[in-house]
Design a protein around this motif. Structure first.
Motif, mmCIF file in Angstrom:
data_model
loop_
_atom_site.group_PDB
_atom_site.id
_atom_site.type_symbol
_atom_site.label_atom_id
_atom_site.label_comp_id
_atom_site.label_asym_id
_atom_site.label_seq_id
_atom_site.Cartn_x
_atom_site.Cartn_y
_atom_site.Cartn_z
ATOM 1 N N CYS A 1 0.867 -1.172 0.000
ATOM 2 C CA CYS A 1 0.000 0.000 0.000
ATOM 3 C C CYS A 1 0.906 1.225 0.000
ATOM 4 N N ALA A 2 0.986 1.872 -1.137
ATOM 5 C CA ALA A 2 1.819 3.059 -1.269
ATOM 6 C C ALA A 2 0.985 4.304 -1.027
ATOM 7 N N VAL A 3 1.469 5.148 -0.129
ATOM 8 C CA VAL A 3 0.766 6.385 0.228
ATOM 9 C C VAL A 3 1.426 7.562 -0.477
ATOM 10 N N THR B 1 2.330 12.726 4.390
ATOM 11 C CA THR B 1 2.891 11.800 5.365
ATOM 12 C C THR B 1 2.007 11.870 6.590
ATOM 13 N N PHE B 2 1.452 10.738 6.974
ATOM 14 C CA PHE B 2 0.514 10.713 8.082
ATOM 15 C C PHE B 2 1.202 10.960 9.415
ATOM 16 N N SER B 3 0.480 11.627 10.313
ATOM 17 C CA SER B 3 1.017 11.921 11.639
ATOM 18 C C SER B 3 1.073 10.650 12.465
ATOM 19 N N SER B 4 1.704 10.761 13.618
ATOM 20 C CA SER B 4 1.872 9.603 14.495
ATOM 21 C C SER B 4 0.549 9.134 15.087
ATOM 22 N N ASN B 5 -0.505 9.917 14.947
ATOM 23 C CA ASN B 5 -1.819 9.497 15.445
ATOM 24 C C ASN B 5 -2.499 8.481 14.527
ATOM 25 N N TYR B 6 -1.924 8.276 13.358
ATOM 26 C CA TYR B 6 -2.561 7.377 12.399
ATOM 27 C C TYR B 6 -2.149 5.933 12.613
ATOM 28 N N VAL B 7 -3.082 5.048 12.309
ATOM 29 C CA VAL B 7 -2.784 3.633 12.156
ATOM 30 C C VAL B 7 -3.100 3.265 10.703
ATOM 31 N N MET B 8 -2.280 2.400 10.172
ATOM 32 C CA MET B 8 -2.488 1.908 8.815
ATOM 33 C C MET B 8 -2.988 0.475 8.923
ATOM 34 N N SER C 1 8.753 3.370 6.530
ATOM 35 C CA SER C 1 8.469 4.798 6.638
ATOM 36 C C SER C 1 9.157 5.604 5.540
ATOM 37 N N ALA C 2 10.343 5.190 5.168
ATOM 38 C CA ALA C 2 11.089 5.915 4.130
ATOM 39 C C ALA C 2 10.361 5.868 2.792
#
Length: 120
Positions: free
Chosen positions: A22-24, A28-35, A75-76
């Protein structure tokens, strides 16, 4: 514009393996996100498969896939993966990538899905 693009689906025999990606793009989602990954089989409701927290990397799995599937992230590359081993016919479904703010302050996002078909 935020996009979640799934890839890696296909046809595989029972017992085989696939790796979904799953490429986003677009943010860049914040640390509050879950994938996470969800799936929907024909005639059934969409169901939870696995999630990974972007902060800390904690993972959670549905009982039906525990021990067979592994969710991970790079993350990179802004990419989340789902390694699926020991696939069963009942794993056949469209698999969707999801990004969700656990604080419900920001939007939720879905990909368009990738088909996984497991032949018995």
């Amino acid at each position: 514009q935020v996009q979640l693009v799934e890839s890696g689906g296909g046809l595989v025999q029972a017992g085989g393996s696939l790796r979904l990606s799953c490429a986003v793009s677009g943010r860049t989602f914040s640390s509050n996100y879950v994938m996470g990954w969800f799936r929907q089989a024909p005639g059934k409701e969409r169901e939870f498969v696995a999630t990974i927290a972007l902060s800390g990397g904690n993972t959670y799995y549905a009982d039906s896939v525990k021990g067979r599937f592994t969710i991970s992230r790079d993350s990179a590359k802004n990419t989340v993966y789902l390694q699926m081993n020991s696939l069963k016919a009942e794993d056949t479904a469209v698999y969707y990538c999801n990004a969700n703010d656990i604080l419900r302050l920001r939007p939720e996002y879905w990909g368009h899905g990738t088909q996984v078909t497991v032949s018995s």
